[in-house]
Structures are given as structure tokens and as C-alpha cells.
Design a protein around this motif. Structure first.
Motif, PDB file in Angstrom:
ATOM      1  N   MET A 105     -17.186   5.456   7.642  1.00  0.00           N
ATOM      2  CA  MET A 105     -17.616   4.187   8.211  1.00  0.00           C
ATOM      3  C   MET A 105     -16.484   3.186   8.076  1.00  0.00           C
ATOM      4  N   GLU A 106     -15.931   2.744   9.179  1.00  0.00           N
ATOM      5  CA  GLU A 106     -14.807   1.812   9.211  1.00  0.00           C
ATOM      6  C   GLU A 106     -15.325   0.385   9.029  1.00  0.00           C
ATOM      7  N   GLN A 107     -14.729  -0.361   8.103  1.00  0.00           N
ATOM      8  CA  GLN A 107     -15.133  -1.737   7.882  1.00  0.00           C
ATOM      9  C   GLN A 107     -14.025  -2.672   8.320  1.00  0.00           C
ATOM     10  N   THR A 108     -14.417  -3.752   8.957  1.00  0.00           N
ATOM     11  CA  THR A 108     -13.436  -4.775   9.291  1.00  0.00           C
ATOM     12  C   THR A 108     -13.120  -5.550   8.020  1.00  0.00           C
ATOM     13  N   PRO A 109     -11.999  -6.273   7.986  1.00  0.00           N
ATOM     14  CA  PRO A 109     -11.628  -6.984   6.758  1.00  0.00           C
ATOM     15  C   PRO A 109     -12.672  -7.976   6.262  1.00  0.00           C
ATOM     16  N   THR A 110     -13.473  -8.549   7.148  1.00  0.00           N
ATOM     17  CA  THR A 110     -14.464  -9.534   6.712  1.00  0.00           C
ATOM     18  C   THR A 110     -15.882  -8.981   6.700  1.00  0.00           C
ATOM     19  N   GLU A 111     -16.030  -7.697   6.857  1.00  0.00           N
ATOM     20  CA  GLU A 111     -17.354  -7.082   6.891  1.00  0.00           C
ATOM     21  C   GLU A 111     -18.131  -7.336   5.593  1.00  0.00           C
ATOM     22  N   HIS A 112     -17.461  -7.361   4.464  1.00  0.00           N
ATOM     23  CA  HIS A 112     -18.154  -7.534   3.190  1.00  0.00           C
ATOM     24  C   HIS A 112     -18.608  -8.967   2.952  1.00  0.00           C
ATOM     25  N   HIS A 113     -18.283  -9.908   3.856  1.00  0.00           N
ATOM     26  CA  HIS A 113     -18.730 -11.291   3.704  1.00  0.00           C
ATOM     27  C   HIS A 113     -20.081 -11.548   4.372  1.00  0.00           C
ATOM     28  N   LYS A 114     -20.565 -10.584   5.145  1.00  0.00           N
ATOM     29  CA  LYS A 114     -21.830 -10.776   5.844  1.00  0.00           C
ATOM     30  C   LYS A 114     -22.994 -10.654   4.869  1.00  0.00           C
ATOM     31  N   SER A 162     -14.082 -10.648  -7.767  1.00  0.00           N
ATOM     32  CA  SER A 162     -12.877 -11.454  -7.756  1.00  0.00           C
ATOM     33  C   SER A 162     -13.157 -12.854  -8.271  1.00  0.00           C
ATOM     34  N   ARG A 163     -12.103 -13.503  -8.747  1.00  0.00           N
ATOM     35  CA  ARG A 163     -12.194 -14.920  -9.103  1.00  0.00           C
ATOM     36  C   ARG A 163     -12.178 -15.770  -7.843  1.00  0.00           C
ATOM     37  N   HIS A 164     -11.723 -15.182  -6.747  1.00  0.00           N
ATOM     38  CA  HIS A 164     -11.707 -15.865  -5.451  1.00  0.00           C
ATOM     39  C   HIS A 164     -13.052 -15.646  -4.774  1.00  0.00           C
ATOM     40  N   MET A 165     -13.625 -16.716  -4.248  1.00  0.00           N
ATOM     41  CA  MET A 165     -14.919 -16.617  -3.580  1.00  0.00           C
ATOM     42  C   MET A 165     -14.895 -17.452  -2.304  1.00  0.00           C
ATOM     43  N   LEU A 166     -15.751 -17.070  -1.368  1.00  0.00           N
ATOM     44  CA  LEU A 166     -15.972 -17.870  -0.173  1.00  0.00           C
ATOM     45  C   LEU A 166     -17.402 -18.397  -0.217  1.00  0.00           C
ATOM     46  N   VAL A 167     -17.551 -19.678   0.007  1.00  0.00           N
ATOM     47  CA  VAL A 167     -18.864 -20.318   0.003  1.00  0.00           C
ATOM     48  C   VAL A 167     -19.194 -20.691   1.442  1.00  0.00           C
ATOM     49  N   PHE A 179     -11.879 -19.502  -9.294  1.00  0.00           N
ATOM     50  CA  PHE A 179     -12.234 -19.844 -10.668  1.00  0.00           C
ATOM     51  C   PHE A 179     -11.127 -19.411 -11.614  1.00  0.00           C
ATOM     52  N   ASP A 180     -11.152 -19.966 -12.800  1.00  0.00           N
ATOM     53  CA  ASP A 180     -10.163 -19.621 -13.815  1.00  0.00           C
ATOM     54  C   ASP A 180     -10.420 -18.223 -14.372  1.00  0.00           C
ATOM     55  N   ARG A 181     -11.707 -17.858 -14.526  1.00  0.00           N
ATOM     56  CA  ARG A 181     -12.053 -16.560 -15.103  1.00  0.00           C
ATOM     57  C   ARG A 181     -13.097 -15.861 -14.234  1.00  0.00           C
ATOM     58  N   LEU A 182     -13.077 -14.532 -14.271  1.00  0.00           N
ATOM     59  CA  LEU A 182     -13.988 -13.726 -13.473  1.00  0.00           C
ATOM     60  C   LEU A 182     -15.443 -13.941 -13.880  1.00  0.00           C
ATOM     61  N   GLU A 183     -15.710 -14.093 -15.164  1.00  0.00           N
ATOM     62  CA  GLU A 183     -17.089 -14.286 -15.639  1.00  0.00           C
ATOM     63  C   GLU A 183     -17.698 -15.549 -15.046  1.00  0.00           C
ATOM     64  N   GLN A 184     -16.884 -16.588 -14.894  1.00  0.00           N
ATOM     65  CA  GLN A 184     -17.366 -17.836 -14.308  1.00  0.00           C
ATOM     66  C   GLN A 184     -17.736 -17.627 -12.844  1.00  0.00           C
ATOM     67  N   ALA A 185     -16.933 -16.855 -12.132  1.00  0.00           N
ATOM     68  CA  ALA A 185     -17.222 -16.569 -10.725  1.00  0.00           C
ATOM     69  C   ALA A 185     -18.505 -15.744 -10.596  1.00  0.00           C
ATOM     70  N   ARG A 186     -18.686 -14.774 -11.471  1.00  0.00           N
ATOM     71  CA  ARG A 186     -19.915 -13.959 -11.443  1.00  0.00           C
ATOM     72  C   ARG A 186     -21.148 -14.838 -11.636  1.00  0.00           C
ATOM     73  N   ARG A 187     -21.081 -15.723 -12.636  1.00  0.00           N
ATOM     74  CA  ARG A 187     -22.225 -16.583 -12.939  1.00  0.00           C
ATOM     75  C   ARG A 187     -22.508 -17.537 -11.772  1.00  0.00           C
ATOM     76  N   ALA A 188     -21.470 -18.107 -11.178  1.00  0.00           N
ATOM     77  CA  ALA A 188     -21.657 -19.014 -10.046  1.00  0.00           C
ATOM     78  C   ALA A 188     -22.289 -18.283  -8.870  1.00  0.00           C
ATOM     79  N   LYS A 189     -21.833 -17.071  -8.596  1.00  0.00           N
ATOM     80  CA  LYS A 189     -22.403 -16.295  -7.487  1.00  0.00           C
ATOM     81  C   LYS A 189     -23.870 -15.987  -7.749  1.00  0.00           C
ATOM     82  N   ILE A 196     -22.640 -16.981  -0.894  1.00  0.00           N
ATOM     83  CA  ILE A 196     -21.403 -16.862  -1.647  1.00  0.00           C
ATOM     84  C   ILE A 196     -21.006 -15.397  -1.702  1.00  0.00           C
ATOM     85  N   SER A 197     -19.745 -15.140  -1.379  1.00  0.00           N
ATOM     86  CA  SER A 197     -19.253 -13.768  -1.455  1.00  0.00           C
ATOM     87  C   SER A 197     -17.886 -13.764  -2.115  1.00  0.00           C
ATOM     88  N   TYR A 198     -17.602 -12.651  -2.788  1.00  0.00           N
ATOM     89  CA  TYR A 198     -16.284 -12.487  -3.394  1.00  0.00           C
ATOM     90  C   TYR A 198     -15.251 -12.349  -2.277  1.00  0.00           C
TER      91      TYR A 198
END
Length: 157
Positions: A1-10, A39-44, A90-100, A115-117
Motif C-alpha cells: 500500500m503506497e502512502q503519500t507523504p501527508t497520508e498519515h496526517h488524515k 515526533s516532537r514536531h506536530m501539526l495542529v 516541543f522540547d521533549r517527546l513526552e510533552q508532545a505525546r501528552r499534548a496530542k 493533532i498529528s505527529y
């Protein structure tokens, strides 16, 4: 199954086929994250387009120190009308997990946040650091589990 680069944001549909005892109080979308995909990077997504940059930033700072929070609506190909998309680090991964976990699918100024990583925003050095950190966490847990185990009983001869 081929995924586009932004498929995981849906946004995924909520799972309605789970057994009753596993369902919980709220319906959840069942999704598995690997070490590399968290990731510590997230899209809202879903922030109403009424200049809410400081409000979303303040809301996210409740979960930990932010390295950056920028509006990236113009970079995104598919967005809902009248909404903004913010890239957050975020500064740390745990903070990103909790926010998500706390903010995903919650109301925010009349809109519903999604919210997606965003691991595609990481550098290779950040990915390397994340994998090294995970190895350290696993080694610590193994040592702790071994220390908690009772010593094996000796057989009387």
C-alpha cells in the motif's frame, strides 16, 4: 500500500468494532505509532482562522516548553476552509505525546483540533537522537525489571 507523504496526517474514523470491555468511555481511532513515527514536531489542524496564534501557543505551552510554533497554512495542500495549520516543536517527546493525547479532537474557539505527529519535519540528527534515547529507556526498563525479580530459589541437595 503506497502512502503519500501527508497520508498519515488524515484523521481516521473512530473504531466501532471493538469489544465492549475494550471500548472505554470515548471512541478512539486505533493507530499504532513506531519510534520513528512519533515526533516532537506536530501539526495542529482545525484552528479557526481568526488570528489565534498566541492562544494556541499558550494552550500548547501548558504541556511543556515549545521550541517553535508557526503557522504553515500556506505550505499545506489540503486544509479545511477558514482554518489554520500550525507546526509546533516541543522540547521533549513526552510533552508532545501528552499534548496530542489531551488536545486531539477537542474544541478550540469553535473548531475541532486535529493533532498529528510530523516526523517529516525532523532532521536526521533528531531522528538519531530519538532512537538513541529509546535504546536508553529500554535498557533502563530491563535493568529495573531484573532488579525487581525475586532471586531464583536454590534447590536443596
Amino acid at each position: 500500500m503506497e502512502q503519500t507523504p501527508t497520508e498519515h496526517h488524515k484523521r481516521l474514523e473512530y473504531c466501532t468494532t471493538r469489544l465492549q470491555y475494550r471500548q472505554g468511555r470515548e471512541l478512539k481511532a486505533v493507530k499504532v505509532y513506531t519510534v520513528a513515527s512519533e515526533s516532537r514536531h506536530m501539526l495542529v489542524f482545525g484552528v479557526p482562522k481568526v488570528n489565534l496564534h498566541t492562544e494556541i501557543k499558550n494552550k500548547l505551552q501548558c504541556f511543556g516548553k515549545l521550541r517553535s510554533c508557526t503557522c504553515v497554512t500556506t505550505e499545506m495542500a489540503e486544509t479545511k476552509a477558514f482554518t489554520d495549520v500550525f507546526a509546533v516543536q516541543f522540547d521533549r517527546l513526552e510533552q508532545a505525546r501528552r499534548a496530542k493525547r489531551q488536545l486531539d479532537a477537542k474544541q478550540f474557539f469553535g473548531g475541532v483540533l486535529h493533532i498529528s505527529y510530523a516526523p517529516e519535519r525532523e532532521t536526521s540528527q533528531e531522528l538519531r537522537e530519538k532512537l538513541v534515547q529509546r535504546r536508553k529507556e529500554i535498557a533502563y526498563r530491563i535493568q529495573r525489571n531484573l532488579a525487581e525479580q525475586p532471586p531464583p530459589a536454590k534447590k536443596a541437595v
